[in-house]
Design a protein around this motif. Structure first.
Motif, PDB file in Angstrom:
ATOM      1  N   PHE A  58      -2.833 -15.531  11.494  1.00 33.76           N
ATOM      2  CA  PHE A  58      -2.681 -16.690  12.380  1.00 33.76           C
ATOM      3  C   PHE A  58      -2.810 -16.279  13.837  1.00 33.76           C
ATOM      4  O   PHE A  58      -3.548 -16.916  14.619  1.00 33.76           O
ATOM      5  CB  PHE A  58      -1.320 -17.351  12.147  1.00 33.76           C
ATOM      6  CG  PHE A  58      -0.957 -18.355  13.205  1.00 33.76           C
ATOM      7  CD1 PHE A  58      -1.516 -19.617  13.197  1.00 33.76           C
ATOM      8  CD2 PHE A  58      -0.069 -18.028  14.214  1.00 33.76           C
ATOM      9  CE1 PHE A  58      -1.203 -20.543  14.173  1.00 33.76           C
ATOM     10  CE2 PHE A  58       0.255 -18.941  15.202  1.00 33.76           C
ATOM     11  CZ  PHE A  58      -0.309 -20.203  15.183  1.00 33.76           C
TER      12      PHE A  58
ATOM     13  N   SER B  80      -6.364 -15.368  14.748  1.00 34.80           N
ATOM     14  CA  SER B  80      -7.237 -16.543  14.807  1.00 34.80           C
ATOM     15  C   SER B  80      -6.995 -17.334  16.087  1.00 34.80           C
ATOM     16  O   SER B  80      -7.939 -17.786  16.747  1.00 34.80           O
ATOM     17  CB  SER B  80      -6.997 -17.440  13.587  1.00 34.80           C
ATOM     18  OG  SER B  80      -7.262 -16.746  12.392  1.00 34.80           O
ATOM     19  N   LEU B  81      -5.721 -17.503  16.446  1.00 33.78           N
ATOM     20  CA  LEU B  81      -5.425 -18.244  17.662  1.00 33.78           C
ATOM     21  C   LEU B  81      -5.791 -17.432  18.904  1.00 33.78           C
ATOM     22  O   LEU B  81      -6.099 -18.004  19.961  1.00 33.78           O
ATOM     23  CB  LEU B  81      -3.939 -18.620  17.688  1.00 33.78           C
ATOM     24  CG  LEU B  81      -3.625 -19.969  18.347  1.00 33.78           C
ATOM     25  CD1 LEU B  81      -4.402 -21.081  17.659  1.00 33.78           C
ATOM     26  CD2 LEU B  81      -2.144 -20.273  18.293  1.00 33.78           C
TER      27      LEU B  81
ATOM     28  N   LEU C 284       0.380 -20.775   7.410  1.00 34.39           N
ATOM     29  CA  LEU C 284      -0.553 -20.968   8.521  1.00 34.39           C
ATOM     30  C   LEU C 284      -0.326 -22.328   9.175  1.00 34.39           C
ATOM     31  O   LEU C 284      -0.329 -22.446  10.408  1.00 34.39           O
ATOM     32  CB  LEU C 284      -2.000 -20.852   8.021  1.00 34.39           C
ATOM     33  CG  LEU C 284      -2.477 -19.445   7.630  1.00 34.39           C
ATOM     34  CD1 LEU C 284      -3.863 -19.508   7.010  1.00 34.39           C
ATOM     35  CD2 LEU C 284      -2.483 -18.521   8.843  1.00 34.39           C
ATOM     36  N   GLY C 285      -0.132 -23.353   8.357  1.00 39.09           N
ATOM     37  CA  GLY C 285       0.141 -24.673   8.904  1.00 39.09           C
ATOM     38  C   GLY C 285       1.456 -24.721   9.658  1.00 39.09           C
ATOM     39  O   GLY C 285       1.556 -25.325  10.736  1.00 39.09           O
TER      40      GLY C 285
ATOM     41  N   PHE D   3       3.026 -22.234  11.192  1.00 40.79           N
ATOM     42  CA  PHE D   3       2.865 -21.545  12.465  1.00 40.79           C
ATOM     43  C   PHE D   3       2.079 -22.406  13.455  1.00 40.79           C
ATOM     44  O   PHE D   3       2.412 -22.480  14.638  1.00 40.79           O
ATOM     45  CB  PHE D   3       2.154 -20.204  12.261  1.00 40.79           C
ATOM     46  CG  PHE D   3       3.062 -19.083  11.864  1.00 40.79           C
ATOM     47  CD1 PHE D   3       3.781 -18.374  12.808  1.00 40.79           C
ATOM     48  CD2 PHE D   3       3.211 -18.723  10.533  1.00 40.79           C
ATOM     49  CE1 PHE D   3       4.624 -17.336  12.449  1.00 40.79           C
ATOM     50  CE2 PHE D   3       4.050 -17.690  10.160  1.00 40.79           C
ATOM     51  CZ  PHE D   3       4.760 -16.987  11.112  1.00 40.79           C
ATOM     52  N   ALA D   4       1.026 -23.055  12.970  1.00 45.08           N
ATOM     53  CA  ALA D   4       0.144 -23.823  13.855  1.00 45.08           C
ATOM     54  C   ALA D   4       0.888 -24.977  14.520  1.00 45.08           C
ATOM     55  O   ALA D   4       0.790 -25.180  15.740  1.00 45.08           O
ATOM     56  CB  ALA D   4      -1.063 -24.336  13.078  1.00 45.08           C
ATOM     57  N   VAL D   5       1.632 -25.762  13.730  1.00 42.35           N
ATOM     58  CA  VAL D   5       2.281 -26.945  14.305  1.00 42.35           C
ATOM     59  C   VAL D   5       3.555 -26.577  15.068  1.00 42.35           C
ATOM     60  O   VAL D   5       4.011 -27.344  15.922  1.00 42.35           O
ATOM     61  CB  VAL D   5       2.598 -27.989  13.217  1.00 42.35           C
ATOM     62  CG1 VAL D   5       1.330 -28.458  12.537  1.00 42.35           C
ATOM     63  CG2 VAL D   5       3.580 -27.442  12.178  1.00 42.35           C
TER      64      VAL D   5
ATOM     65  N   GLY E 288       1.826 -23.213  17.815  1.00 43.55           N
ATOM     66  CA  GLY E 288       0.406 -23.106  18.125  1.00 43.55           C
ATOM     67  C   GLY E 288       0.084 -23.271  19.595  1.00 43.55           C
ATOM     68  O   GLY E 288      -0.658 -22.471  20.180  1.00 43.55           O
TER      69      GLY E 288
ATOM     70  N   PHE F 118      -1.340 -20.360  21.973  1.00 47.43           N
ATOM     71  CA  PHE F 118      -2.712 -20.543  22.437  1.00 47.43           C
ATOM     72  C   PHE F 118      -2.799 -20.330  23.949  1.00 47.43           C
ATOM     73  O   PHE F 118      -3.714 -19.652  24.445  1.00 47.43           O
ATOM     74  CB  PHE F 118      -3.187 -21.947  22.071  1.00 47.43           C
ATOM     75  CG  PHE F 118      -4.507 -22.333  22.657  1.00 47.43           C
ATOM     76  CD1 PHE F 118      -5.698 -21.849  22.129  1.00 47.43           C
ATOM     77  CD2 PHE F 118      -4.565 -23.186  23.748  1.00 47.43           C
ATOM     78  CE1 PHE F 118      -6.917 -22.199  22.677  1.00 47.43           C
ATOM     79  CE2 PHE F 118      -5.779 -23.551  24.306  1.00 47.43           C
ATOM     80  CZ  PHE F 118      -6.958 -23.055  23.772  1.00 47.43           C
TER      81      PHE F 118
END
Length: 761
Positions: free
Chosen positions: A64, A67-68, A124-125, A127-129, A132, A136
């Protein structure tokens, strides 16, 4: 006299301004990297009560973050393409402020419970929400600030890559300081508030960087614009090589971590060491005057590859410290060679952000392969040897080969050698047995041949790659384990089922740790018949066996038992007719393995109708009715990276709530790396429970009867029956100087220290 052209104003930055620019930009990049890497263990720890402490959680987190990082670098790249100097500063500060509004860090609502499968994508979801946006924004800072520094008018601006070293020093310190300073000293909430305060400080520093950029002398901007037009664009072949050079060490980082936490020793905190080494290589290669010259690393790289080949051939049990140190030293050399090539081929500062996009894209590709694709594609840690072979292709194109007239004969020679060494592994003849007995010398010899090709003959890198590949295939063809080995891999790790000589024992292993075993043949070669006997940690007169017997005798009636952790299913045969035993297991592949009679028959012979509850026990067990279990056995701590969230004050409160009025909790805390008995005593006392500690040093002749450490917790002495008066069980009070573990606080390093201290006494 003509008026001066505004684009050639003679104003030059003063020495004091240059110092200020250097200090502010270095501080901003350092703080940004500090926050970027400290958020990883911080937020991963926040996730633990929702998902077990699997090493794969860290691998997915790395995927993750990589990717970010790519997304942040791409965003920074496009911001630098804007010709207006003010607009990028305003846009990025606005992004940082919006991200600040989402702090302190927290798990997004709606992500309280993971699914029964697809853990990687769920994580992954999550971590993203959850993090993120702030991550970023942090990810973009390094290339963006270097691009601003390039345009700031500082004398070092034309080559700002030295700031990358400052970034990685911050990352390095963040990673090491978390387990050493932050985790032992502060609660999770306090760590979160400190991190949020650091984020606010970073916004101030980046705003200062923006102001210094906007106040850069006009002449400097004109000079930079002229230099920009003169710098040739890097060709696409070079960009592709940057991606490859970044992908290999990034993938190796995850592969080495997976190897040492599954095939060597699943010790806590071991993932910190490879990542620290990885970051250290970036620090070293981007120094203005590298401490370790690149040509030295290129000379050492084939020797490091050979070293890993030999270590893989030998295996990990002979000398754990030497093996762990060897893998990481070789990884350091290989990563230095790859990253040194990146530093050597870096472009002019005009193309800096594009260069970093290529690096982050390569890092993401390597992470995706090793962290997500390989665990699904292979039943063993195959990504490690694959990436090791690819590391040979990271060498720069060689010059003229020595003895070139013979080089054309090397390919047929290697083909014949490969067939001669690999083909016997499919047979059962004398040659195969001789090769098997001399496997380390054989594999090491082929590995050494690859090093000689590189150093002695200056051979083409494809010849080196092919030779390394042959050596690695030989490792798989002639495994180090005694007996027949099958591997089972899932999100939660790689487990080996080892069938010993003549099929006498089937052993479930994770790295060098045995998680269960069953005897299938007697010493005279006859098959074992009847109900299987629990062995390893679960023999009837061991700590767990004694606790079960004592509670059963105290009740005088069939027990109702909950067991957290299935393993090979050994404890299924500790049950008696009429009793109700319910198992809670996070890994479905373990259930499938324990049910398969070709591996183990405990469940088939003792609890054929067993239906384990799948999921993290902290969540699934909470749903059980209160006050029904006579005995709760927590068996999730045998020498692994432990699930901390099952050993906190809040976790013990859940166990206590599920106990019957006279019930007891049995915690299996056998561990080579951590002292956990005092942790359990502390969380029990915090819940008004008494604790009895059992610790046995097994000196039995049977090689599958192990020393066991167990803690039994109950409300009153009468609840544990005869254990309360046994000389083998010590009523133990909590250490007043040792802080109780909670969901908000734990101190793994302290547990490591106590284990080392106790071992020396």
């Amino acid at each position: 006299m003509n008026s001066p052209d505004p684009s050639v104003v003679t104003d030059r930055p003063s020495a004091s301004r240059n110092r200020l620019v250097l200090i502010v930009y270095t501080a901003a990049i350092f703080v940004s990297a500090l926050l970027l890497f400290s958020v990883q263990p911080l937020f991963t720890k926040m996730v633990l009560p929702r998902l077990g402490g699997s090493p794969a959680v860290w691998s997915v987190a790395m995927v993750f973050f990589q990717s970010l990082l790519l997304a942040g670098y791409a965003y920074a790249h496009y911001l630098t393409l804007l010709r207006n100097r003010l607009l990028p500063v305003v846009i990025h500060l606005a992004l940082l402020v919006v991200a600040l509004l989402s702090l302190p860090l927290s798990i997004a609502s709606g992500w309280g419970e993971p699914p029964t499968s697809g853990y990687a994508f769920w994580l992954l979801g999550l971590f993203a929400v959850s993090i993120g946006l702030p991550f970023f924004a942090l990810a973009a800072n390094n290339p963006l600030l270097q691009a601003w520094f390039f345009r700031s008018g500082h004398p070092s601006g034309p080559d700002p890559y030295f700031l990358y070293a400052s970034s990685n020093i911050g990352s390095f310190l963040a990673l090491l300081s978390y387990p050493v300073l932050l985790e032992p000293m502060y609660t999770l909430r306090t760590q979160n508030l400190i991190w949020t305060g650091g984020y606010g400080l970073l916004i101030v520093l980046i705003a200062a960087c923006g102001v210094l950029l906007l106040r850069s002398p006009v002449m400097v901007i004109a000079d930079i614009a002229a230099e920009d037009t003169d710098a040739p664009a890097p060709p696409w072949t070079l960009r592709a090589r940057w991606v490859f050079l970044a992908a290999v060490p990034s993938g190796l980082l995850i592969a080495v971590t997976a190897h040492i936490s599954t095939d060597v020793a699943a010790a806590p905190l071991l993932w910190v060491l490879p990542l620290s080494i990885y970051l250290l290589t970036w620090v070293l290669v981007f120094q203005s005057r590298p401490l370790l010259p690149h040509k030295w690393m290129l000379m050492a790289q084939p020797l490091a590859i050979t070293g890993v080949i030999v270590l893989l051939a030998v295996g990990g049990e002979q000398n754990l410290l030497l093996t762990l140190g060897g893998h990481q030293l070789c990884f350091f050399v290989i990563a230095m060679a790859c990253h040194g090539e990146l530093a050597r081929t870096r472009p002019a500062a005009k193309y800096l952000t594009g260069f970093y996009v290529a690096l982050s894209f390569g890092g993401m590709v390597g992470g995706l392969f090793a962290g997500l694709i390989a665990p699904f594609a292979f039943s063993w840690v195959a990504e490690y040897p694959i990436l090791l072979a690819l590391a040979a292709l990271c060498r720069p194109p060689g010059g003229a080969e020595r003895f070139s007239r013979w080089s054309a004969w090397y390919w047929p020679f290697l083909a014949v050698l490969a067939v001669a060494l690999i083909a016997p592994s499919w047979s059962d003849g004398r040659i195969m047995h001789w090769l098997d007995d001399n496997r380390v010398w054989m594999i090491g010899g082929v590995g050494l041949l690859s090093a000689l090709l590189a150093l002695g003959l200056n051979a083409d890198r494809w010849k080196i790659f092919a030779t390394v590949a042959v050596a690695l295939v030989l490792i798989r063809a002639y495994p180090a384990d005694d007996g027949r080995v099958e591997t089972v891999r899932s999100f939660f790790g790689v487990h080996k089922i080892v069938v010993t000589a003549h099929g006498q024992y089937h052993v479930l292993m994770h790295g060098t740790t045995i998680h269960g075993a069953q005897k299938f043949q007697n010493d005279d070669g006859t098959p074992v018949t009847g109900r299987p006997e629990p062995i390893t940690y679960y023999q009837k007169d061991g700590g767990i066996g004694q606790a079960i017997t004592a509670v059963r005798e105290r009740k005088g009636a069939p027990l109702r038992v909950a067991v957290i952790g299935l393993g090979s299913g050994t404890l299924a045969c500790a049950s008696q007719p009429g009793e109700t035993w319910k198992f809670f297991e996070i890994d479905q592949t373990m259930v499938d393995t324990a049910r398969d009679p070709k591996y183990f028959t405990y469940i088939r012979d003792c609890e054929p109708d067993l239906k384990p509850v799948i999921g993290d026990a902290r969540l699934t067990f909470t749903k059980e009715p209160d006050g029904v279990y006579d005995l709760i056995i927590v068996d999730a701590y045998s020498s692994d990276a432990i699930p901390i969230h099952l050993a906190t004050e809040e976790a013990m409160a859940i166990y206590k709530a599920k106990l019957s009025p006279q019930g007891a909790v049995v915690m299996h805390v056998s561990n080579r790396h951590l002292e956990l008995a005092s942790v359990i005593v502390g969380i029990a006392e915090a819940n008004d429970l008494k604790s009895w500690v059992y610790s046995e040093d097994s000196n039995r002749d049977n090689e599958y009867i192990f020393a066991t450490s167990v803690v039994v917790c109950a409300r009153e002495e009468a609840d544990v029956g005869k254990l309360a008066s046994s000389d083998e069980w010590a009523l133990t009070e909590a250490d007043e100087n040792q802080r109780v573990w909670t969901d908000d606080y734990s101190n793994v390093l302290g547990a490591v220290y106590r284990r080392l201290r106790d071992g020396e006494q």
